[in-house]
Design a protein around this motif. Structure first.
Motif, mmCIF file in Angstrom:
data_model
loop_
_atom_site.group_PDB
_atom_site.id
_atom_site.type_symbol
_atom_site.label_atom_id
_atom_site.label_comp_id
_atom_site.label_asym_id
_atom_site.label_seq_id
_atom_site.Cartn_x
_atom_site.Cartn_y
_atom_site.Cartn_z
ATOM 1 N N LEU A 37 0.831 -1.201 0.000
ATOM 2 C CA LEU A 37 0.000 0.000 0.000
ATOM 3 C C LEU A 37 0.869 1.255 0.000
ATOM 4 O O LEU A 37 0.634 2.186 -0.772
ATOM 5 C CB LEU A 37 -0.925 0.005 1.226
ATOM 6 C CG LEU A 37 -2.049 -1.014 1.219
ATOM 7 C CD1 LEU A 37 -2.926 -0.855 2.434
ATOM 8 C CD2 LEU A 37 -2.882 -0.884 -0.050
ATOM 9 N N SER B 65 2.710 1.667 -3.344
ATOM 10 C CA SER B 65 1.761 1.971 -4.422
ATOM 11 C C SER B 65 1.275 3.403 -4.328
ATOM 12 O O SER B 65 1.151 4.097 -5.335
ATOM 13 C CB SER B 65 0.547 1.060 -4.359
ATOM 14 O OG SER B 65 0.930 -0.246 -4.136
ATOM 15 N N ASN C 23 -2.579 -2.116 -7.134
ATOM 16 C CA ASN C 23 -2.850 -1.116 -6.101
ATOM 17 C C ASN C 23 -2.653 0.301 -6.619
ATOM 18 O O ASN C 23 -3.435 1.190 -6.314
ATOM 19 C CB ASN C 23 -1.953 -1.364 -4.888
ATOM 20 C CG ASN C 23 -2.365 -2.591 -4.117
ATOM 21 O OD1 ASN C 23 -3.136 -2.507 -3.180
ATOM 22 N ND2 ASN C 23 -1.898 -3.745 -4.541
ATOM 23 N N LEU D 66 -8.334 -1.498 -0.612
ATOM 24 C CA LEU D 66 -7.110 -2.202 -1.007
ATOM 25 C C LEU D 66 -6.568 -3.059 0.128
ATOM 26 O O LEU D 66 -6.025 -4.145 -0.110
ATOM 27 C CB LEU D 66 -6.052 -1.204 -1.464
ATOM 28 C CG LEU D 66 -6.325 -0.559 -2.811
ATOM 29 C CD1 LEU D 66 -5.284 0.507 -3.115
ATOM 30 C CD2 LEU D 66 -6.326 -1.610 -3.915
#
Lengths: 310, 262
Positions: free
Chosen positions: A102, A105, A190, A235
């Motif tokens: 995360l 991304s 992502n 996500l």
């Protein structure tokens, strides 16, 4: 006479109306039928029989005669099974890859979003690992991480590392290696979802912040991050669910080894069912996996209302 | 940014360059990114026409992917049309049931599916594999969103002109959602081509193997010939790269739109 005529037109028109609804209903079912039958045969029936199989001891070689009802014994055994416990623990460790994915991304999405030129070029680059075949990627990494000949260790040794890790062959490094590959393959997905999220943030929020003289860090913290919270939450959940389903990488790279260090739940199920042929026990493990994923999905529905800004 | 991008692609670049080299140069350090000695034709010929037969795996994968896409698109589009443009009793309940099946993780039902396949004779057949991957709530859901964007007046006026649902579906509704169908078909292609787990469990005969099984078998059989293995992995990824480059807007758009992860 007149009255009955009007009555009969009324009833015939209501009959016609009824028959069009009936027609619509038939058409509806006919159109939906192939999908409904397919889902029932290939997903719903297997799902229901899963619970039944999980209550049996079934050595598959003997066919249906090999079925023996044993009640909840499989589940009792499950909670005492060290190997299953280890696989669950590995799944939990594997979850660590999700926040890293995360973070990377988001950073990449912000940079790509601000870039005016070559935006789609960078999108393609970061998306490549996501669309590429996991098996092929796994084989490439197996060679890259080769303990003695691999270019990764070649590079480390040229930097002066005298004893580089053995990566996939070393119980300590095997799972982190898998995590690195997972992060690399998931960034594209992502990032694309983050880009869509970034583009939906109203620009006047940033303009207002500019007028107030906010720094870019401040804008990032007070506008970007909270406005992206639904995206991040989505996500996070898909990442967690996906992480529980990791199979291809493990099956090609390590087969759960070395020393069970990469044995995750899905691989454990595969091993019990299709290598050891213990169908009942594998079904019980599947029920457990299903419960875990269902729980996460429920948290998603509940959490969406609770802590996400829309 | 460019530097990070290149680092990101390094595994691919290494793979491609290794597949061009003679075996002796693969592990030379420092890495020769552009090979000094070329061995392209020999490597790829050995992979494609050698043993195990890569051509056959390719053909099997194409066959399975095309059949899966066809069945999956047709059944999903029909169901999506029913759930968005036909008003019938029990519709919403049925749609919720379809969505609920989406929450069942594929891995959880592998054991009963395997037992069912063994008793139905679908085990170790391509059609069994295709059927297994063809029915997913995801396609119905995505295409339903697409059909919802068609104004109902189109359909009403066609009905007044005397067209039945089959005709409206085929001649009006489907052409209007073509881009969405394309997106779904491409995503389905990527997922089917890349699938390793289902073929691993539901196929047994080597002559039925798909590329993903084939490449792993090839890697085992070829043992230490890393240049050949890399030529194989390049070949396995190539169709994906081509489809992706040709249709990247569809692929990325579909992923961003549906937020889907196969």
């Amino acid at each position: 006479m007149e009255r009955s005529a009007s009555q009969s037109t009324a009833s015939s028109s209501s009959k016609r109306w009824l028959s069009t609804t009936a027609k619509e209903t038939i058409a509806g079912y006919l159109f939906a039928a192939p999908m409904l039958i397919g889902l029932t045969v290939f997903i719903l029936i297997p799902m229901v029989s899963l619970f039944f199989i999980s209550l049996t001891k079934w050595n598959f070689i003997q066919g249906f005669r090999g079925v023996e009802m044993i009640g909840l014994d499989n589940f009792r055994h499950l909670f005492q099974d060290k190997s299953f416990f280890v696989s669950m623990l590995n799944n939990i460790k594997l979850l660590l890859a999700v926040p890293f994915t995360l973070l990377f991304s988001l950073v990449i999405a912000i940079v790509v979003d601000e870039k005016v030129y070559f935006k789609s070029f960078f999108k393609i680059i970061y998306f490549m690992p996501y669309i590429s075949s996991v098996v092929a990627v796994a084989i490439v990494f197996q060679i890259l991480f080769h303990p003695s000949q691999g270019p990764v260790n070649g590079f480390l040794m040229s930097l002066g590392v005298t004893n580089p890790p053995k990566w996939l062959a070393d119980p300590t490094y095997a799972l982190p290696s898998i995590m690195m590959i997972t992060v690399w393959t998931s960034i594209g997905f992502n990032m694309v979802v983050y880009l869509a999220g970034l583009q939906s943030i109203p620009k006047d929020l940033y303009e207002a912040a500019d007028i107030d003289g906010a720094s870019s860090w401040r804008k990032f913290r007070s506008i970007t991050v909270p406005m992206l919270s639904p995206t991040t939450f989505f996500l996070l959940i898909t990442g967690i669910i996906y992480s529980f389903k990791t199979f291809d990488l493990i099956a090609v790279l390590t087969q759960g080894g070395p020393a069970k260090s990469t044995n995750v739940m899905v691989y454990e199920i595969y091993d019990q069912a299709f290598v050891n042929l213990k169908m009942g026990y594998a079904a019980a493990e599947s029920v457990f996996l299903f419960a875990v994923i269902l729980l996460i999905t429920v948290v998603q529905f509940w959490g969406q209302k609770k802590w996400v800004n829309y | 940014m460019l530097v990070i991008g290149i680092i990101f692609l390094l595994p691919f670049i290494w793979m491609l360059s290794a597949s061009f080299k003679p075996e002796a140069d693969v592990f030379k350090y420092p890495v020769q990114w552009i090979p000094h000695n070329w061995n392209v034709v020999e490597n790829y010929r050995a992979v494609w026409f050698g043993d195990p037969p890569f051509m056959l795996y390719y053909w099997n994968s194409i066959k399975v992917s095309v059949m899966t896409i066809l069945i999956s698109v047709i059944t999903s589009a029909m169901a999506a049309y029913a759930f968005s443009k036909i008003y019938f009793r029990g519709r919403d309940t049925l749609f919720i049931i379809v969505l609920l099946t989406f929450m069942i993780p594929g891995q959880a039902v592998l054991v009963p599916q395997f037992i069912m396949y063994r008793s139905l004779g679908l085990f170790d057949t391509h059609i069994g594999l295709v059927l297994l991957e063809s029915f997913s709530a995801l396609g119905t859901f995505m295409l339903r969103q697409a059909f919802m964007s068609i104004h109902s007046e189109f359909i009403e006026s066609a009905k007044i002109d005397g067209a039945g649902h089959l005709r409206i579906f085929a001649q009006i509704a489907l052409p209007l959602v073509q881009p969405f169908i394309a997106t779904y078909a491409i995503l389905r292609f990527i997922w089917t081509w890349n699938d390793y787990q289902a073929p691993l469990i539901f196929l047994r005969s080597p002559e039925l193997f798909t590329v993903q099984l084939g490449i792993n078998r090839f890697a085992d059989a070829t043992g230490e010939y890393y240049s050949l293995i890399m030529a194989g992995t390049c070949s396995a990824i190539l169709p994906l790269v081509i489809v992706f480059l040709l249709a990247q807007k569809h692929v990325i758009g579909g992923i961003a739109l549906g937020g889907v992860k196969g």
